[in-house]
Design a protein around this motif. Structure first.
Motif, short mmCIF file in Angstrom:
data_model
loop_
_atom_site.label_atom_id
_atom_site.label_comp_id
_atom_site.label_asym_id
_atom_site.label_seq_id
_atom_site.Cartn_x
_atom_site.Cartn_y
_atom_site.Cartn_z
N PHE A 21 -0.13 4.09 5.63
CA PHE A 21 -0.54 3.01 6.52
C PHE A 21 -1.89 3.37 7.12
O PHE A 21 -2.24 4.56 7.25
CB PHE A 21 0.47 2.84 7.65
N GLU A 22 -2.65 2.34 7.52
CA GLU A 22 -4.00 2.61 8.03
C GLU A 22 -3.99 3.43 9.32
O GLU A 22 -4.96 4.13 9.61
CB GLU A 22 -4.81 1.32 8.20
N ASP A 23 -2.90 3.40 10.08
CA ASP A 23 -2.87 4.20 11.31
C ASP A 23 -2.37 5.63 11.07
O ASP A 23 -2.21 6.40 12.01
CB ASP A 23 -2.03 3.52 12.39
N ARG B 292 4.33 7.92 10.07
CA ARG B 292 5.13 6.97 10.84
C ARG B 292 6.62 7.23 10.73
O ARG B 292 7.35 7.11 11.69
CB ARG B 292 4.91 5.55 10.32
N SER C 174 0.92 -8.29 7.60
CA SER C 174 -0.50 -8.50 7.33
C SER C 174 -1.29 -7.20 7.36
O SER C 174 -2.51 -7.22 7.44
CB SER C 174 -1.08 -9.48 8.34
N GLY C 175 -0.61 -6.07 7.33
CA GLY C 175 -1.29 -4.79 7.40
C GLY C 175 -1.90 -4.36 6.08
O GLY C 175 -1.61 -4.91 5.02
N VAL C 176 -2.76 -3.38 6.17
CA VAL C 176 -3.41 -2.81 4.99
C VAL C 176 -3.12 -1.32 4.98
O VAL C 176 -3.19 -0.66 6.01
CB VAL C 176 -4.93 -3.05 5.01
N GLY C 177 -2.80 -0.81 3.82
CA GLY C 177 -2.64 0.63 3.64
C GLY C 177 -3.67 1.12 2.66
O GLY C 177 -4.45 0.34 2.10
N THR D 128 0.50 -4.08 2.93
CA THR D 128 1.81 -3.67 3.41
C THR D 128 2.59 -4.91 3.79
O THR D 128 2.05 -6.01 3.81
CB THR D 128 1.68 -2.73 4.62
N TYR E 235 -6.82 -0.10 -1.96
CA TYR E 235 -6.13 -0.68 -0.81
C TYR E 235 -4.74 -1.11 -1.24
O TYR E 235 -4.49 -1.38 -2.41
CB TYR E 235 -6.88 -1.92 -0.30
#
Length: 66
Positions: A56-58, A13, A39-42, A36, A33
């Protein structure tokens, strides 16, 4: 994605250090896990060289064969 699953780093990113940039395209295993900001998860990903970096998950996707 789950802890223990193999993933491939397929994008970054932000600007990152050269050490992290070298992980682009590499496969590692999700170790944990990470929440982030927001409310995101990495994911904390461990690589064959025993380094562990969170993404990051993306930025990761299941590795081929998963």
């Amino acid at each position: 994605m789950e802890v223990g699953q193999s993933v491939r780093v397929y994008r970054l990113r932000d600007r990152v250090s050269p050490v992290i940039a070298k992980k682009l395209g590499e496969v590692g295993v999700i170790q944990d896990y990470k929440m982030t900001d927001g409310s995101g998860v990495g994911f904390l990903v461990k690589f064959a060289d025993n380094s562990a970096i969170w993404f990051f998950e993306d930025e990761v996707q299941p590795a081929p064969g998963n």
